[in-house]
Design a protein around this motif. Structure first.
Motif, PDB file in Angstrom:
ATOM      1  N   UNK A  46       0.783  -1.227   0.000  1.00 28.56           N
ATOM      2  CA  UNK A  46       0.000   0.000   0.000  1.00 28.56           C
ATOM      3  C   UNK A  46       0.817   1.280   0.000  1.00 28.56           C
ATOM      4  N   UNK A  47       2.116   1.168  -0.287  1.00 30.32           N
ATOM      5  CA  UNK A  47       2.985   2.345  -0.297  1.00 30.32           C
ATOM      6  C   UNK A  47       3.313   2.806  -1.694  1.00 30.32           C
ATOM      7  N   UNK A  48       4.266   3.724  -1.798  1.00 27.34           N
ATOM      8  CA  UNK A  48       4.683   4.210  -3.105  1.00 27.34           C
ATOM      9  C   UNK A  48       6.174   4.541  -3.091  1.00 27.34           C
ATOM     10  N   UNK A  49       6.768   4.510  -4.274  1.00 29.16           N
ATOM     11  CA  UNK A  49       8.195   4.787  -4.428  1.00 29.16           C
ATOM     12  C   UNK A  49       8.399   5.884  -5.456  1.00 29.16           C
ATOM     13  N   UNK A  50       9.386   6.733  -5.188  1.00 32.94           N
ATOM     14  CA  UNK A  50       9.725   7.787  -6.130  1.00 32.94           C
ATOM     15  C   UNK A  50      11.224   8.026  -6.038  1.00 32.94           C
ATOM     16  N   UNK A  51      11.786   8.699  -7.020  1.00 28.78           N
ATOM     17  CA  UNK A  51      13.219   8.970  -7.002  1.00 28.78           C
ATOM     18  C   UNK A  51      13.525  10.263  -7.740  1.00 28.78           C
ATOM     19  N   UNK A  52      14.621  10.860  -7.327  1.00 24.63           N
ATOM     20  CA  UNK A  52      15.118  12.082  -7.942  1.00 24.63           C
ATOM     21  C   UNK A  52      16.574  11.846  -8.302  1.00 24.63           C
ATOM     22  N   UNK A  53      16.951  12.143  -9.532  1.00 23.18           N
ATOM     23  CA  UNK A  53      18.336  11.910  -9.954  1.00 23.18           C
ATOM     24  C   UNK A  53      18.736  12.921 -11.014  1.00 23.18           C
ATOM     25  N   UNK A  54      20.019  13.238 -11.020  1.00 25.55           N
ATOM     26  CA  UNK A  54      20.558  14.169 -11.999  1.00 25.55           C
ATOM     27  C   UNK A  54      21.996  13.777 -12.301  1.00 25.55           C
ATOM     28  N   UNK A  55      22.365  13.844 -13.564  1.00 26.95           N
ATOM     29  CA  UNK A  55      23.709  13.451 -13.972  1.00 26.95           C
ATOM     30  C   UNK A  55      24.751  14.249 -13.180  1.00 26.95           C
ATOM     31  N   UNK A  56      25.674  13.494 -12.547  1.00 30.59           N
ATOM     32  CA  UNK A  56      26.752  14.122 -11.792  1.00 30.59           C
ATOM     33  C   UNK A  56      26.371  14.580 -10.401  1.00 30.59           C
ATOM     34  N   UNK A  57      25.095  14.446 -10.034  1.00 32.46           N
ATOM     35  CA  UNK A  57      24.667  14.942  -8.729  1.00 32.46           C
ATOM     36  C   UNK A  57      23.998  13.858  -7.870  1.00 32.46           C
ATOM     37  N   UNK A  58      24.087  12.629  -8.310  1.00 35.37           N
ATOM     38  CA  UNK A  58      23.596  11.531  -7.490  1.00 35.37           C
ATOM     39  C   UNK A  58      22.114  11.231  -7.629  1.00 35.37           C
ATOM     40  N   UNK A  92      13.010   7.636  -2.570  1.00 37.42           N
ATOM     41  CA  UNK A  92      12.064   7.917  -1.484  1.00 37.42           C
ATOM     42  C   UNK A  92      10.972   6.859  -1.467  1.00 37.42           C
ATOM     43  N   UNK A  93      10.813   6.182  -0.337  1.00 34.62           N
ATOM     44  CA  UNK A  93       9.786   5.159  -0.156  1.00 34.62           C
ATOM     45  C   UNK A  93       8.895   5.571   1.004  1.00 34.62           C
ATOM     46  N   UNK A  94       7.592   5.568   0.756  1.00 29.60           N
ATOM     47  CA  UNK A  94       6.651   5.877   1.835  1.00 29.60           C
ATOM     48  C   UNK A  94       5.669   4.704   1.971  1.00 29.60           C
ATOM     49  N   UNK A  95       5.610   4.141   3.179  1.00 28.22           N
ATOM     50  CA  UNK A  95       4.730   3.008   3.435  1.00 28.22           C
ATOM     51  C   UNK A  95       3.748   3.361   4.555  1.00 28.22           C
ATOM     52  N   UNK A  96       2.490   2.957   4.425  1.00 28.37           N
ATOM     53  CA  UNK A  96       1.532   3.194   5.521  1.00 28.37           C
ATOM     54  C   UNK A  96       1.896   2.352   6.721  1.00 28.37           C
ATOM     55  N   UNK A  97       1.622   2.876   7.923  1.00 26.60           N
ATOM     56  CA  UNK A  97       2.005   2.162   9.137  1.00 26.60           C
ATOM     57  C   UNK A  97       0.925   2.326  10.199  1.00 26.60           C
TER      58      UNK A  97
END
Length: 371
Positions: free
Chosen positions: A350-362, A366-371
């Motif tokens: 029931x959670x979701x995953x996302x990511x942020x990335x840029x060349x040369x900057x890593x 981000x994972x958010x799960x209900x608890x």
């Protein structure tokens, strides 16, 4: 025996047959509720699952009037509710008439559609022994109170539903245990066969380096040794994915040991108390595994940072590196196998995953799960 008693027994038998079929819980409950409504004076019904923290989720509904079905059952899902409150306080022990329902009243007051004379409902807990799962609510047009016979029938159906839910959960637990056993077997086989063969190749390559004086041959043996060492690391990581060691000592310890095995320096920051159900704990561990694998394989760095924040409602897991990064194409639905695996694992609970990335900057996952 009265005629309606014969009819009720027939309905209960038919529902029992439905509940014994091999199917998912929600499908099973919906089929049983449809059968129950078709064979009685009850006209509509809905089921809430309620977790240990008292959070309710509308999982099944049948024949709802327009007002209650408005915007994906908005008014049934929001606001106060006598039946759920009584359930949370462990005061709902048997099938009961509801004098008033705030959620139904809110839908009627909002004037979002025809409520078809549905103003009150009866409610009954779904349970098996001491285990409780939620509530079943039923209603009929222009009915503010149901008879003792109707409530008794409702209680019988709820008992069958609770028993069926318990049976399915036990079956799933058995399947999960069987899966763990199979993973352990595969892990042992890989360790005892392929892992040992790779280690032997490494030793042979090292001996070859010492035995020859020819530079080209030495370089060839060195390359074999290097490739084999990488393969050994990959194999150990695969064995860990099949049979993680360390989870018995806590989630963080397992993640730290895994990062160390990959040769990564992991900086960990935690906010909140780490006490999770086993399924959530394993999901977090598997996601962290995949993310750390990606760092080692693709980021070109040997350091990463992990942050876990736990609130009363959810868990936020962040894994960040300062490596190569990559370009995110938001127009494509195709993801790498690793990223897709992370997304699927988060979604499965029931959670979701996302990511942020840029060349040369890593990259930042981000994972958010209900608890």
């Amino acid at each position: 025996m009265r005629e309606n008693d014969h009819s009720n027994i027939g309905i209960l038998k038919e529902i029992a047959e439905l509940l014994n079929e091999e199917t998912e819980i929600v499908s099973m409950l919906k089929g049983a509720l449809v059968k129950f409504l078709n064979g009685t004076n009850f006209e509509t019904g809905w089921i809430f699952f309620i977790d240990e923290k008292g959070r309710s989720e509308l999982v099944v509904h049948v024949n709802l009037p327009e007002a209650l079905e408005y915007k994906n059952c908005h008014y049934l899902k929001k606001g106060g509710c006598w039946c759920v409150s009584r359930y949370r306080n462990e005061e709902l022990k048997k099938a009961s008439n509801i004098i008033e329902c705030q959620r139904i009243e809110s839908a009627i007051d909002a004037n979002v559609g025809d409520h078809e004379g549905i103003t009150h409902h009866a409610t009954v807990p779904l349970q098996s022994g001491q285990e409780r799962f939620g509530v079943l609510n039923v209603a009929s047009k222009d009915t503010v109170r149901f008879s003792e016979e109707e409530l008794a029938l409702l209680e019988s159906v709820a008992f069958q539903m609770g028993s069926a839910i318990k049976r399915i959960l036990l079956t799933k637990q058995e399947q999960e245990m069987a899966l763990v056993k199979e993973r352990n077997r595969l892990a042992r086989d890989l360790h005892d066969s392929v892992n040992q063969l790779l280690f032997s190749v490494t030793l042979t390559a090292r001996a070859g380096i010492e035995m020859t004086n020819e530079c080209d041959v030495k370089e060839t043996f060195k390359e074999i040794q290097h490739l084999t060492q990488d393969a050994l690391t990959e194999m150990r990581a695969l064995i860990w994915q099949l049979r993680p060691k360390g989870l018995e000592n806590g989630l963080l310890e397992a993640i730290k040991v895994y990062a160390e095995m990959l040769g990564l320096k992991l900086h960990v920051t935690v906010s909140g108390v780490l006490q999770f159900p086993s399924r959530i704990e394993e999901t977090l561990f598997r996601v962290a595994q995949e993310a750390l694998n990606n760092v080692r394989r693709h980021a070109g760095v040997l350091e990463a940072a992990l942050y876990i924040t736990v609130t009363s409602t959810d868990i936020l897991l962040v894994i960040r590196d300062e490596g190569r990064g990559f370009v995110i194409d938001h127009n494509t639905k195709l993801l790498s196998i690793g990223l897709q695996s992370i997304k699927d694992r988060a979604k499965s609970v029931g959670g979701k995953a996302d990511w942020v990335s840029e060349i040369g900057k890593g990259t930042e996952l981000l994972i958010r799960l209900p608890y």
